[in-house]
Design a protein around this motif. Structure first.
Motif, PDB file in Angstrom:
ATOM      1  N   VAL A 161      16.588 -30.612 -18.653  1.00 53.75           N
ATOM      2  CA  VAL A 161      15.434 -31.242 -17.992  1.00 53.75           C
ATOM      3  C   VAL A 161      15.905 -32.031 -16.776  1.00 53.75           C
ATOM      4  O   VAL A 161      15.302 -31.969 -15.698  1.00 53.75           O
ATOM      5  CB  VAL A 161      14.684 -32.160 -18.980  1.00 53.75           C
ATOM      6  N   LEU A 162      17.005 -32.769 -16.917  1.00 51.73           N
ATOM      7  CA  LEU A 162      17.525 -33.563 -15.803  1.00 51.73           C
ATOM      8  C   LEU A 162      17.894 -32.671 -14.624  1.00 51.73           C
ATOM      9  O   LEU A 162      17.647 -33.027 -13.464  1.00 51.73           O
ATOM     10  CB  LEU A 162      18.734 -34.374 -16.256  1.00 51.73           C
ATOM     11  N   ARG A 163      18.469 -31.510 -14.903  1.00 48.28           N
ATOM     12  CA  ARG A 163      18.851 -30.603 -13.814  1.00 48.28           C
ATOM     13  C   ARG A 163      17.622 -30.015 -13.131  1.00 48.28           C
ATOM     14  O   ARG A 163      17.616 -29.822 -11.908  1.00 48.28           O
ATOM     15  CB  ARG A 163      19.764 -29.506 -14.362  1.00 48.28           C
ATOM     16  N   ARG A 164      16.590 -29.752 -13.902  1.00 44.82           N
ATOM     17  CA  ARG A 164      15.351 -29.278 -13.299  1.00 44.82           C
ATOM     18  C   ARG A 164      14.726 -30.354 -12.410  1.00 44.82           C
ATOM     19  O   ARG A 164      14.186 -30.070 -11.337  1.00 44.82           O
ATOM     20  CB  ARG A 164      14.373 -28.859 -14.402  1.00 44.82           C
ATOM     21  N   LEU A 165      14.846 -31.608 -12.857  1.00 46.85           N
ATOM     22  CA  LEU A 165      14.253 -32.704 -12.092  1.00 46.85           C
ATOM     23  C   LEU A 165      14.986 -32.957 -10.778  1.00 46.85           C
ATOM     24  O   LEU A 165      14.451 -33.645  -9.898  1.00 46.85           O
ATOM     25  CB  LEU A 165      14.243 -33.983 -12.933  1.00 46.85           C
ATOM     26  N   ALA A 166      16.179 -32.426 -10.630  1.00 49.63           N
ATOM     27  CA  ALA A 166      16.926 -32.615  -9.377  1.00 49.63           C
ATOM     28  C   ALA A 166      16.183 -32.028  -8.186  1.00 49.63           C
ATOM     29  O   ALA A 166      16.395 -32.450  -7.039  1.00 49.63           O
ATOM     30  CB  ALA A 166      18.315 -31.989  -9.493  1.00 49.63           C
ATOM     31  N   THR A 167      15.287 -31.079  -8.434  1.00 47.69           N
ATOM     32  CA  THR A 167      14.506 -30.465  -7.341  1.00 47.69           C
ATOM     33  C   THR A 167      13.020 -30.780  -7.481  1.00 47.69           C
ATOM     34  O   THR A 167      12.190 -30.096  -6.895  1.00 47.69           O
ATOM     35  CB  THR A 167      14.717 -28.939  -7.345  1.00 47.69           C
ATOM     36  N   ASP A 168      12.688 -31.792  -8.247  1.00 47.50           N
ATOM     37  CA  ASP A 168      11.288 -32.160  -8.456  1.00 47.50           C
ATOM     38  C   ASP A 168      10.676 -32.698  -7.160  1.00 47.50           C
ATOM     39  O   ASP A 168      11.358 -33.380  -6.381  1.00 47.50           O
ATOM     40  CB  ASP A 168      11.196 -33.225  -9.557  1.00 47.50           C
TER      41      ASP A 168
END
Length: 364
Positions: free
Chosen positions: A276-283
Protein backbone atom coordinates in the motif's frame (compact mmCIF):
# COMPACT_ATOMS: atom_id res chain seq x y z
CA UNK A 1 11.73 16.73 46.81
CA UNK A 2 11.40 15.55 50.42
CA UNK A 3 7.90 16.20 51.72
CA UNK A 4 9.09 18.01 54.84
CA UNK A 5 11.11 20.51 52.81
CA UNK A 6 8.30 20.92 50.33
CA UNK A 7 5.85 21.61 53.14
CA UNK A 8 7.97 24.57 54.25
CA UNK A 9 7.11 26.32 50.99
CA UNK A 10 3.54 26.73 52.25
CA UNK A 11 4.95 29.41 54.55
CA UNK A 12 7.30 30.97 52.00
CA UNK A 13 7.44 34.76 52.08
CA UNK A 14 6.69 35.02 48.34
CA UNK A 15 3.01 34.42 47.49
CA UNK A 16 4.01 33.28 43.97
CA UNK A 17 5.87 30.35 45.53
CA UNK A 18 2.88 29.46 47.70
CA UNK A 19 0.50 29.74 44.73
CA UNK A 20 2.73 27.47 42.63
CA UNK A 21 2.86 24.95 45.45
CA UNK A 22 -0.94 25.00 45.67
CA UNK A 23 -1.28 24.29 41.95
CA UNK A 24 1.39 21.61 41.64
CA UNK A 25 1.33 19.70 44.94
CA UNK A 26 -2.12 18.23 44.59
CA UNK A 27 -1.39 15.39 47.04
CA UNK A 28 -0.13 17.64 49.82
CA UNK A 29 -1.01 16.57 53.39
CA UNK A 30 -4.20 18.12 54.76
CA UNK A 31 -2.39 20.53 57.14
CA UNK A 32 -0.51 21.98 54.16
CA UNK A 33 -3.65 22.27 52.03
CA UNK A 34 -5.45 23.98 54.91
CA UNK A 35 -2.67 26.57 55.11
CA UNK A 36 -2.92 27.23 51.39
CA UNK A 37 -6.73 27.33 51.33
CA UNK A 38 -6.79 29.92 54.11
CA UNK A 39 -3.78 31.93 52.93
CA UNK A 40 -4.17 35.74 53.26
CA UNK A 41 -3.13 36.22 49.61
CA UNK A 42 -5.94 35.92 47.03
CA UNK A 43 -3.72 34.28 44.39
CA UNK A 44 -2.68 31.52 46.77
CA UNK A 45 -6.23 30.70 47.81
CA UNK A 46 -7.33 30.79 44.18
CA UNK A 47 -4.55 28.37 43.27
CA UNK A 48 -5.42 26.04 46.15
CA UNK A 49 -9.13 25.92 45.29
CA UNK A 50 -9.33 26.04 41.53
CA UNK A 51 -11.20 24.37 38.70
CA UNK A 52 -7.88 23.29 37.15
CA UNK A 53 -4.66 21.97 38.70
CA UNK A 54 -1.26 21.19 37.20
CA UNK A 55 -1.42 17.54 38.24
CA UNK A 56 -4.03 14.91 38.99
CA UNK A 57 -5.71 13.85 41.12
CA UNK A 58 -7.32 17.20 41.83
CA UNK A 59 -7.44 17.80 45.57
CA UNK A 60 -10.68 17.83 47.56
CA UNK A 61 -10.85 20.57 50.21
CA UNK A 62 -11.72 19.61 53.80
CA UNK A 63 -15.50 19.57 54.19
CA UNK A 64 -15.51 22.08 57.03
CA UNK A 65 -13.77 24.66 54.84
CA UNK A 66 -16.16 24.40 51.89
CA UNK A 67 -18.71 26.99 53.18
CA UNK A 68 -15.90 29.50 53.69
CA UNK A 69 -14.46 28.75 50.26
CA UNK A 70 -17.89 29.10 48.68
CA UNK A 71 -18.31 32.52 50.30
CA UNK A 72 -14.93 33.72 49.01
CA UNK A 73 -15.14 35.14 45.44
CA UNK A 74 -11.65 33.91 44.52
CA UNK A 75 -12.29 30.30 45.60
CA UNK A 76 -16.02 30.08 44.86
CA UNK A 77 -15.75 28.52 41.40
CA UNK A 78 -13.38 25.82 42.62
CA UNK A 79 -15.57 25.06 45.65
CA UNK A 80 -18.86 24.59 43.75
CA UNK A 81 -18.21 20.97 42.77
CA UNK A 82 -17.47 20.08 46.39
CA UNK A 83 -20.46 21.75 48.03
CA UNK A 84 -23.74 20.26 49.17
CA UNK A 85 -26.17 22.06 46.92
CA UNK A 86 -29.35 23.20 48.62
CA UNK A 87 -31.96 25.24 46.78
CA UNK A 88 -30.96 28.59 48.26
CA UNK A 89 -27.27 28.07 47.48
CA UNK A 90 -28.07 26.94 43.94
CA UNK A 91 -30.17 30.03 43.27
CA UNK A 92 -27.49 32.31 44.60
CA UNK A 93 -24.77 30.66 42.49
CA UNK A 94 -26.96 30.78 39.38
CA UNK A 95 -26.96 34.58 39.70
CA UNK A 96 -23.22 34.85 40.27
CA UNK A 97 -21.57 37.34 37.88
CA UNK A 98 -18.54 35.06 37.53
CA UNK A 99 -19.05 32.91 34.41
CA UNK A 100 -16.80 30.18 35.83
CA UNK A 101 -19.03 29.82 38.89
CA UNK A 102 -22.08 29.28 36.70
CA UNK A 103 -20.13 26.83 34.53
CA UNK A 104 -19.29 24.75 37.58
CA UNK A 105 -22.86 24.98 38.85
CA UNK A 106 -24.18 23.75 35.49
CA UNK A 107 -22.23 20.51 36.02
CA UNK A 108 -23.27 19.90 39.63
CA UNK A 109 -25.13 16.57 39.95
CA UNK A 110 -27.69 18.02 42.39
CA UNK A 111 -28.63 21.02 40.25
CA UNK A 112 -32.44 21.54 40.41
CA UNK A 113 -34.17 21.09 37.03
CA UNK A 114 -35.55 24.62 37.05
CA UNK A 115 -32.06 26.10 37.42
CA UNK A 116 -30.68 23.66 34.86
CA UNK A 117 -33.19 25.00 32.36
CA UNK A 118 -32.30 28.56 33.30
CA UNK A 119 -28.58 27.96 32.79
CA UNK A 120 -29.36 26.37 29.43
CA UNK A 121 -30.23 29.92 28.29
CA UNK A 122 -27.22 31.56 29.94
CA UNK A 123 -25.70 34.31 27.77
CA UNK A 124 -22.33 32.58 28.10
CA UNK A 125 -22.29 29.67 25.62
CA UNK A 126 -19.76 27.76 27.73
CA UNK A 127 -22.27 27.65 30.59
CA UNK A 128 -24.97 26.39 28.26
CA UNK A 129 -22.56 23.78 26.87
CA UNK A 130 -22.24 22.23 30.32
CA UNK A 131 -26.00 21.86 30.47
CA UNK A 132 -25.86 20.25 27.02
CA UNK A 133 -23.43 17.66 28.41
CA UNK A 134 -25.60 16.66 31.38
CA UNK A 135 -27.24 13.24 31.28
CA UNK A 136 -30.49 14.57 32.75
CA UNK A 137 -30.94 17.39 30.22
CA UNK A 138 -34.20 17.00 28.25
CA UNK A 139 -33.59 16.33 24.57
CA UNK A 140 -35.40 19.48 23.32
CA UNK A 141 -33.24 21.59 25.61
CA UNK A 142 -30.08 19.82 24.45
CA UNK A 143 -31.03 20.31 20.80
CA UNK A 144 -31.70 24.01 21.35
CA UNK A 145 -28.30 24.52 23.00
CA UNK A 146 -26.54 22.63 20.21
CA UNK A 147 -28.26 24.69 17.53
CA UNK A 148 -27.47 27.92 19.38
CA UNK A 149 -23.77 27.13 19.69
CA UNK A 150 -23.42 26.18 16.03
CA UNK A 151 -25.59 28.98 14.68
CA UNK A 152 -23.81 31.79 16.48
CA UNK A 153 -20.75 31.56 14.22
CA UNK A 154 -19.14 34.91 13.33
CA UNK A 155 -17.79 35.76 9.85
CA UNK A 156 -14.55 34.02 8.92
CA UNK A 157 -12.59 37.28 9.04
CA UNK A 158 -13.90 38.44 12.42
CA UNK A 159 -10.60 37.89 14.23
CA UNK A 160 -8.60 39.71 11.56
CA UNK A 161 -10.92 42.69 11.98
CA UNK A 162 -11.18 42.47 15.76
CA UNK A 163 -9.93 46.04 16.21
CA UNK A 164 -13.25 47.28 14.83
CA UNK A 165 -15.22 45.38 17.49
CA UNK A 166 -16.15 46.77 20.87
CA UNK A 167 -14.94 44.89 23.94
CA UNK A 168 -18.27 43.20 24.67
CA UNK A 169 -18.64 41.93 21.11
CA UNK A 170 -15.06 40.70 21.00
CA UNK A 171 -15.48 38.86 24.29
CA UNK A 172 -18.71 37.27 23.09
CA UNK A 173 -17.10 36.09 19.86
CA UNK A 174 -14.11 34.64 21.73
CA UNK A 175 -16.31 32.80 24.21
CA UNK A 176 -18.43 31.46 21.37
CA UNK A 177 -15.33 30.19 19.57
CA UNK A 178 -14.17 28.50 22.77
CA UNK A 179 -17.58 26.86 23.21
CA UNK A 180 -17.49 25.49 19.67
CA UNK A 181 -13.99 24.14 20.22
CA UNK A 182 -15.09 22.47 23.45
CA UNK A 183 -18.14 21.01 21.73
CA UNK A 184 -15.92 19.40 19.07
CA UNK A 185 -13.66 17.80 21.67
CA UNK A 186 -16.39 16.91 24.19
CA UNK A 187 -16.41 13.26 25.23
CA UNK A 188 -19.04 12.04 27.70
CA UNK A 189 -18.28 9.13 30.01
CA UNK A 190 -21.96 8.38 30.58
CA UNK A 191 -22.46 7.95 26.82
CA UNK A 192 -19.42 5.67 26.60
CA UNK A 193 -20.80 3.58 29.47
CA UNK A 194 -24.11 3.05 27.63
CA UNK A 195 -23.26 3.60 23.96
CA UNK A 196 -26.03 1.79 22.05
CA UNK A 197 -28.65 4.59 22.25
CA UNK A 198 -26.16 7.15 20.89
CA UNK A 199 -24.59 5.45 17.87
CA UNK A 200 -27.00 7.35 15.62
CA UNK A 201 -27.06 10.54 17.69
CA UNK A 202 -27.31 13.82 15.73
CA UNK A 203 -24.45 15.11 17.87
CA UNK A 204 -20.93 14.30 16.70
CA UNK A 205 -19.56 14.33 20.25
CA UNK A 206 -22.14 11.74 21.33
CA UNK A 207 -21.25 9.40 18.46
CA UNK A 208 -17.54 9.86 19.19
CA UNK A 209 -18.20 9.11 22.87
CA UNK A 210 -20.09 5.97 21.88
CA UNK A 211 -17.15 4.98 19.66
CA UNK A 212 -14.90 4.95 22.73
CA UNK A 213 -16.81 1.98 24.14
CA UNK A 214 -15.57 -1.61 23.96
CA UNK A 215 -19.14 -2.94 24.17
CA UNK A 216 -20.20 -2.28 20.58
CA UNK A 217 -21.16 -5.24 18.37
CA UNK A 218 -19.34 -5.56 15.00
CA UNK A 219 -22.17 -4.05 12.89
CA UNK A 220 -22.15 -0.86 14.98
CA UNK A 221 -18.35 -0.72 14.91
CA UNK A 222 -18.53 -0.89 11.12
CA UNK A 223 -21.15 1.86 11.06
CA UNK A 224 -19.03 4.19 13.16
CA UNK A 225 -15.94 3.41 11.09
CA UNK A 226 -17.96 4.73 8.16
CA UNK A 227 -19.39 7.76 10.00
CA UNK A 228 -19.64 11.00 8.06
CA UNK A 229 -17.45 12.78 10.63
CA UNK A 230 -13.70 12.20 10.63
CA UNK A 231 -13.41 12.43 14.43
CA UNK A 232 -15.96 9.64 14.89
CA UNK A 233 -14.25 7.36 12.35
CA UNK A 234 -10.86 7.93 13.92
CA UNK A 235 -12.13 7.43 17.47
CA UNK A 236 -13.81 4.16 16.51
CA UNK A 237 -10.64 2.92 14.83
CA UNK A 238 -8.61 3.71 17.93
CA UNK A 239 -11.04 1.83 20.18
CA UNK A 240 -11.94 -1.09 17.98
CA UNK A 241 -11.19 -4.39 19.63
CA UNK A 242 -10.26 -6.02 16.33
CA UNK A 243 -7.41 -4.90 14.05
CA UNK A 244 -8.38 -2.46 11.32
CA UNK A 245 -7.94 -3.88 7.83
CA UNK A 246 -5.58 -1.99 5.46
CA UNK A 247 -8.37 -0.71 3.24
CA UNK A 248 -10.23 0.83 6.19
CA UNK A 249 -7.00 2.16 7.69
CA UNK A 250 -6.10 3.89 4.42
CA UNK A 251 -9.60 5.34 4.06
CA UNK A 252 -9.60 6.70 7.61
CA UNK A 253 -6.20 8.31 7.16
CA UNK A 254 -7.10 9.71 3.75
CA UNK A 255 -10.24 11.35 5.10
CA UNK A 256 -8.75 12.40 8.45
CA UNK A 257 -9.66 16.01 9.17
CA UNK A 258 -8.40 17.13 12.59
CA UNK A 259 -10.09 20.06 14.29
CA UNK A 260 -6.69 21.70 14.77
CA UNK A 261 -3.19 21.21 13.42
CA UNK A 262 -1.54 18.17 14.96
CA UNK A 263 1.37 15.98 13.92
CA UNK A 264 -0.42 12.72 14.66
CA UNK A 265 -2.33 10.96 11.90
CA UNK A 266 -4.20 7.63 11.89
CA UNK A 267 -1.42 5.86 9.98
CA UNK A 268 0.76 6.34 13.07
CA UNK A 269 -1.44 3.87 14.92
CA UNK A 270 -2.55 1.75 11.97
CA UNK A 271 0.60 1.06 9.91
CA UNK A 272 -0.07 0.31 6.27
CA UNK A 273 1.58 -2.67 4.54
CA UNK A 274 4.48 -2.16 2.14
CA UNK A 275 2.44 -2.77 -1.00
CA UNK A 276 0.00 0.00 0.00
CA UNK A 277 2.83 2.40 0.88
CA UNK A 278 4.46 1.82 -2.51
CA UNK A 279 1.19 2.47 -4.29
CA UNK A 280 0.78 5.69 -2.32
CA UNK A 281 4.13 6.93 -3.64
CA UNK A 282 2.28 7.94 -6.83
CA UNK A 283 -0.98 9.01 -5.19
CA UNK A 284 -2.48 12.31 -6.42
CA UNK A 285 -2.73 13.57 -2.84
CA UNK A 286 0.66 14.82 -1.53
CA UNK A 287 -0.47 14.13 2.01
CA UNK A 288 -0.81 10.44 1.15
CA UNK A 289 2.50 10.42 -0.76
CA UNK A 290 4.15 11.44 2.52
CA UNK A 291 3.35 7.95 3.84
CA UNK A 292 5.39 6.11 1.20
CA UNK A 293 8.78 6.65 2.92
CA UNK A 294 7.47 4.66 5.89
CA UNK A 295 8.39 1.58 3.87
CA UNK A 296 12.01 0.91 4.93
CA UNK A 297 12.55 -1.11 1.75
CA UNK A 298 11.04 1.45 -0.59
CA UNK A 299 12.38 0.85 -4.12
CA UNK A 300 15.10 3.30 -5.09
CA UNK A 301 13.21 4.51 -8.15
CA UNK A 302 10.24 5.51 -5.98
CA UNK A 303 12.52 7.22 -3.46
CA UNK A 304 14.13 9.24 -6.24
CA UNK A 305 10.73 10.18 -7.62
CA UNK A 306 9.62 11.43 -4.21
CA UNK A 307 12.84 13.43 -3.82
CA UNK A 308 11.77 15.40 -6.92
CA UNK A 309 8.14 15.75 -5.79
CA UNK A 310 6.60 19.21 -6.30
CA UNK A 311 5.35 19.21 -2.70
CA UNK A 312 8.01 20.26 -0.19
CA UNK A 313 6.49 18.17 2.60
CA UNK A 314 6.91 15.03 0.48
CA UNK A 315 10.53 15.97 -0.25
CA UNK A 316 11.18 16.63 3.42
CA UNK A 317 9.76 13.23 4.37
CA UNK A 318 11.83 11.29 1.84
CA UNK A 319 14.95 13.24 2.85
CA UNK A 320 15.21 11.01 5.93
CA UNK A 321 15.04 7.72 4.02
CA UNK A 322 18.09 5.42 4.16
CA UNK A 323 17.59 4.19 0.57
CA UNK A 324 17.65 7.61 -1.04
CA UNK A 325 20.78 7.68 -3.25
CA UNK A 326 23.55 10.06 -2.18
CA UNK A 327 23.19 12.03 -5.41
CA UNK A 328 19.53 12.85 -4.70
CA UNK A 329 20.18 13.46 -1.01
CA UNK A 330 22.96 15.91 -1.85
CA UNK A 331 20.69 17.71 -4.31
CA UNK A 332 18.15 18.28 -1.52
CA UNK A 333 20.76 20.30 0.39
CA UNK A 334 20.05 23.10 -2.09
CA UNK A 335 16.29 22.68 -1.93
CA UNK A 336 14.27 25.93 -2.05
CA UNK A 337 12.58 24.84 1.18
CA UNK A 338 14.82 25.42 4.18
CA UNK A 339 13.13 22.61 6.12
CA UNK A 340 13.87 20.13 3.31
CA UNK A 341 17.53 21.17 3.18
CA UNK A 342 17.86 20.93 6.96
CA UNK A 343 16.30 17.46 6.99
CA UNK A 344 18.62 16.27 4.24
CA UNK A 345 21.61 17.63 6.15
CA UNK A 346 20.60 15.55 9.16
CA UNK A 347 20.43 12.28 7.21
CA UNK A 348 23.31 10.08 8.50
CA UNK A 349 23.78 8.69 4.98
CA UNK A 350 24.86 12.07 3.66
CA UNK A 351 28.35 11.73 2.11
CA UNK A 352 31.08 12.70 4.57
CA UNK A 353 32.49 15.27 2.17
CA UNK A 354 29.14 17.09 2.18
CA UNK A 355 29.07 16.99 5.98
CA UNK A 356 32.50 18.63 6.17
CA UNK A 357 31.48 21.25 3.63
CA UNK A 358 28.40 22.15 5.69
CA UNK A 359 30.42 22.38 8.88
CA UNK A 360 33.08 24.50 7.20
CA UNK A 361 30.46 26.78 5.66
CA UNK A 362 29.01 27.28 9.14
CA UNK A 363 32.45 28.32 10.42
CA UNK A 364 32.75 25.39 12.83
Amino acid sequence: MPADLRARLAADADPKVRASLAQWWTTAPEPVRRLLLTDPDDSVRAGACATYFRRIPHPVPPADLVPELLADPVTRAGAVRHCTLDTATARRLAEDPNDEVREELAEHPDLPPALRDKLAKDPNLRVALRVFARQDTPEPTRAAIHARILSDVPPLDWLANHESLDDDTLERELLGEMARAELRSLRLSWVTADPLPYVDSPYVCFRASAAMSDQLPPPLVARLLDDEESSVRTTMALHSGDPIDPETAERIDRTYRPAKRVRWRPADDFPLPADVLRRLATDPDPRMRQLAPRDPDLPVELARRLAADPDHMVRRTIATHPRLPAEDLTRLLADPSESVAATAAANPNLPTTCMYQLVTRAGL
